[in-house]
Design a protein around this motif. Structure first.
Motif, mmCIF file in Angstrom:
data_model
loop_
_atom_site.group_PDB
_atom_site.id
_atom_site.type_symbol
_atom_site.label_atom_id
_atom_site.label_comp_id
_atom_site.label_asym_id
_atom_site.label_seq_id
_atom_site.Cartn_x
_atom_site.Cartn_y
_atom_site.Cartn_z
ATOM 1 N N PHE A 1 -2.592 -9.251 0.164
ATOM 2 C CA PHE A 1 -2.107 -9.177 -1.203
ATOM 3 C C PHE A 1 -0.663 -8.694 -1.236
ATOM 4 N N LEU A 2 0.051 -9.162 -2.237
ATOM 5 C CA LEU A 2 1.356 -8.606 -2.546
ATOM 6 C C LEU A 2 1.118 -7.423 -3.471
ATOM 7 N N ALA A 3 1.356 -6.221 -2.981
ATOM 8 C CA ALA A 3 1.073 -5.003 -3.747
ATOM 9 C C ALA A 3 2.376 -4.382 -4.237
ATOM 10 N N LYS A 4 2.312 -3.737 -5.387
ATOM 11 C CA LYS A 4 3.527 -3.137 -5.938
ATOM 12 C C LYS A 4 4.045 -2.030 -5.026
ATOM 13 N N ALA A 5 5.348 -1.924 -4.943
ATOM 14 C CA ALA A 5 5.989 -0.994 -4.015
ATOM 15 C C ALA A 5 5.627 0.452 -4.302
ATOM 16 N N GLU A 6 5.267 0.760 -5.560
ATOM 17 C CA GLU A 6 4.932 2.132 -5.924
ATOM 18 C C GLU A 6 3.754 2.685 -5.126
ATOM 19 N N TYR A 7 2.878 1.801 -4.663
ATOM 20 C CA TYR A 7 1.749 2.255 -3.847
ATOM 21 C C TYR A 7 2.207 2.793 -2.492
ATOM 22 N N THR B 1 5.299 4.394 -2.039
ATOM 23 C CA THR B 1 6.383 5.370 -2.175
ATOM 24 C C THR B 1 5.966 6.611 -2.953
ATOM 25 N N GLY B 2 4.666 6.836 -3.121
ATOM 26 C CA GLY B 2 4.197 7.989 -3.867
ATOM 27 C C GLY B 2 4.551 9.298 -3.181
ATOM 28 N N PRO B 3 4.750 10.365 -3.960
ATOM 29 C CA PRO B 3 5.139 11.659 -3.384
ATOM 30 C C PRO B 3 3.951 12.419 -2.808
ATOM 31 N N GLY B 4 4.256 13.384 -1.957
ATOM 32 C CA GLY B 4 3.239 14.297 -1.458
ATOM 33 C C GLY B 4 2.276 13.688 -0.455
ATOM 34 N N VAL B 5 1.265 14.483 -0.118
ATOM 35 C CA VAL B 5 0.268 14.060 0.868
ATOM 36 C C VAL B 5 -0.513 12.853 0.365
ATOM 37 N N ARG B 6 -0.873 12.897 -0.904
ATOM 38 C CA ARG B 6 -1.634 11.778 -1.467
ATOM 39 C C ARG B 6 -0.838 10.483 -1.392
ATOM 40 N N GLY B 7 0.466 10.561 -1.696
ATOM 41 C CA GLY B 7 1.303 9.376 -1.640
ATOM 42 C C GLY B 7 1.399 8.807 -0.238
ATOM 43 N N ARG B 8 1.535 9.694 0.753
ATOM 44 C CA ARG B 8 1.631 9.237 2.143
ATOM 45 C C ARG B 8 0.318 8.611 2.611
ATOM 46 N N LEU B 9 -0.787 9.199 2.188
ATOM 47 C CA LEU B 9 -2.086 8.649 2.563
ATOM 48 C C LEU B 9 -2.308 7.278 1.929
ATOM 49 N N ALA C 1 0.034 5.141 1.000
ATOM 50 C CA ALA C 1 0.922 4.197 1.667
ATOM 51 C C ALA C 1 0.355 3.776 3.019
ATOM 52 N N ALA C 2 -0.141 4.739 3.773
ATOM 53 C CA ALA C 2 -0.715 4.441 5.087
ATOM 54 C C ALA C 2 -1.931 3.534 4.953
ATOM 55 N N PHE C 3 -2.729 3.786 3.921
ATOM 56 C CA PHE C 3 -3.922 2.971 3.700
ATOM 57 C C PHE C 3 -3.542 1.525 3.401
ATOM 58 N N PHE C 4 -2.599 1.320 2.486
ATOM 59 C CA PHE C 4 -2.228 -0.047 2.112
ATOM 60 C C PHE C 4 -1.561 -0.778 3.277
ATOM 61 N N ARG C 5 -0.731 -0.080 4.031
ATOM 62 C CA ARG C 5 -0.097 -0.735 5.179
ATOM 63 C C ARG C 5 -1.133 -1.118 6.232
ATOM 64 N N SER C 6 -2.062 -0.209 6.509
ATOM 65 C CA SER C 6 -3.088 -0.482 7.511
ATOM 66 C C SER C 6 -3.991 -1.625 7.089
ATOM 67 N N ALA C 7 -4.160 -1.783 5.765
ATOM 68 C CA ALA C 7 -5.001 -2.862 5.258
ATOM 69 C C ALA C 7 -4.250 -4.186 5.171
ATOM 70 N N GLY C 8 -2.992 -4.184 5.631
ATOM 71 C CA GLY C 8 -2.237 -5.432 5.687
ATOM 72 C C GLY C 8 -1.601 -5.851 4.384
ATOM 73 N N GLN C 9 -1.509 -4.932 3.411
ATOM 74 C CA GLN C 9 -0.902 -5.282 2.137
ATOM 75 C C GLN C 9 0.620 -5.171 2.221
#
Length: 237
Positions: free
Chosen positions: A60-66, A68-76, A78-86
């Motif tokens: 999927f083409l996912a919005k960039a905001e997913y 670039t979120g701040p804090g630990v939650r944002g990093r998690l 981002a890591a999730f979406f990248r690992s899922a190939g988005q």
């Protein structure tokens, strides 16, 4: 590898147990070769439910905001979406649409499935909004079919603003692939792109049964948020 782990071990089985989604028309998704799956977008849960039921990998083409979120939650996140190939797509600026098209064509050039929401953003009220023509540009440029898809019930399961989904019956319905080869070489014709996009949105509408609004979802959202709040008149005594 992480994509397959999510799909078959961690997330996919959990989603099937919790939502027990009813799947219709899955045979309409090509078993091989490049294709676009174009769906309505009602909930954050759409990102996970559709890939969970499709046999093939879908990007999927996912919005960039997913990403670039701040804090630990944002990093998690981002890591999730990248690992899922988005793939992150910046939706701001004049070049945003072209960047999304380039990324999408890159996926299709590998013979893979590309998931896209032609509305460009989630529906804020459960209605189906006007589609953006990027899906038509990619379909013509890559010469691939478009499979319309309707998510039904995900708005009720997790409407915008609700952090965690609630249990609600969900149906995922795939329509027959749409072939636009008759328009080959016409990807720069604005009228053709609009006609193709409208045909895709009509197919989604027939599958979903939503109310259609001939307006872009982002514009409708902005108008809704700009409206002054109405407060009940208080008695004077």
């Amino acid at each position: 590898m992480f994509y397959q782990l999510l799909k078959h071990v961690l997330l996919g089985p959990l989603l099937r147990v919790l939502f027990r989604p009813r799947i219709e028309g899955l045979e309409n998704v090509p078993e091989d070769g490049a294709a676009i799956v174009a769906g309505n977008h009602l909930s954050f849960a759409d990102h996970f439910l559709m890939p969970a039921v499709i046999k093939r990998r879908i990007t999927f083409l996912a919005k960039a905001e997913y990403f670039t979120g701040p804090g630990v939650r944002g990093r998690l996140t981002a890591a999730f979406f990248r690992s899922a190939g988005q793939i992150p797509v910046d939706r701001s600026g004049k070049e945003a649409g072209q960047a999304a098209i380039r990324e999408g064509l890159g996926v299709l050039s590998k013979g893979e499935l590309l998931g896209i929401y032609p509305e460009g953003t989630r529906s804020h009220d459960g209605k189906l909004y006007k589609g953006k023509v990027g899906v038509a540009v990619m379909a013509l440029t890559a010469g691939v079919p478009v499979v319309p898809c309707a998510m039904i019930g995900t708005f009720e399961a997790q409407p915008p603003g609700q952090r965690f989904p609630s249990l609600h019956p969900v149906t995922i319905r795939f329509g027959k692939p749409l072939d636009f080869s008759r328009y080959a070489g016409m990807e720069h014709e604005k009228a053709i792109l609009r006609a193709i996009t409208d045909e895709i949105m009509y197919a989604i509408l027939m599958l979903s049964g939503q109310e259609y609004v001939d307006q872009y979802a982002a514009v409708a959202k902005a108008q809704t948020s700009a409206q002054p709040q109405k407060f009940p008149r208080m008695p004077l005594s």
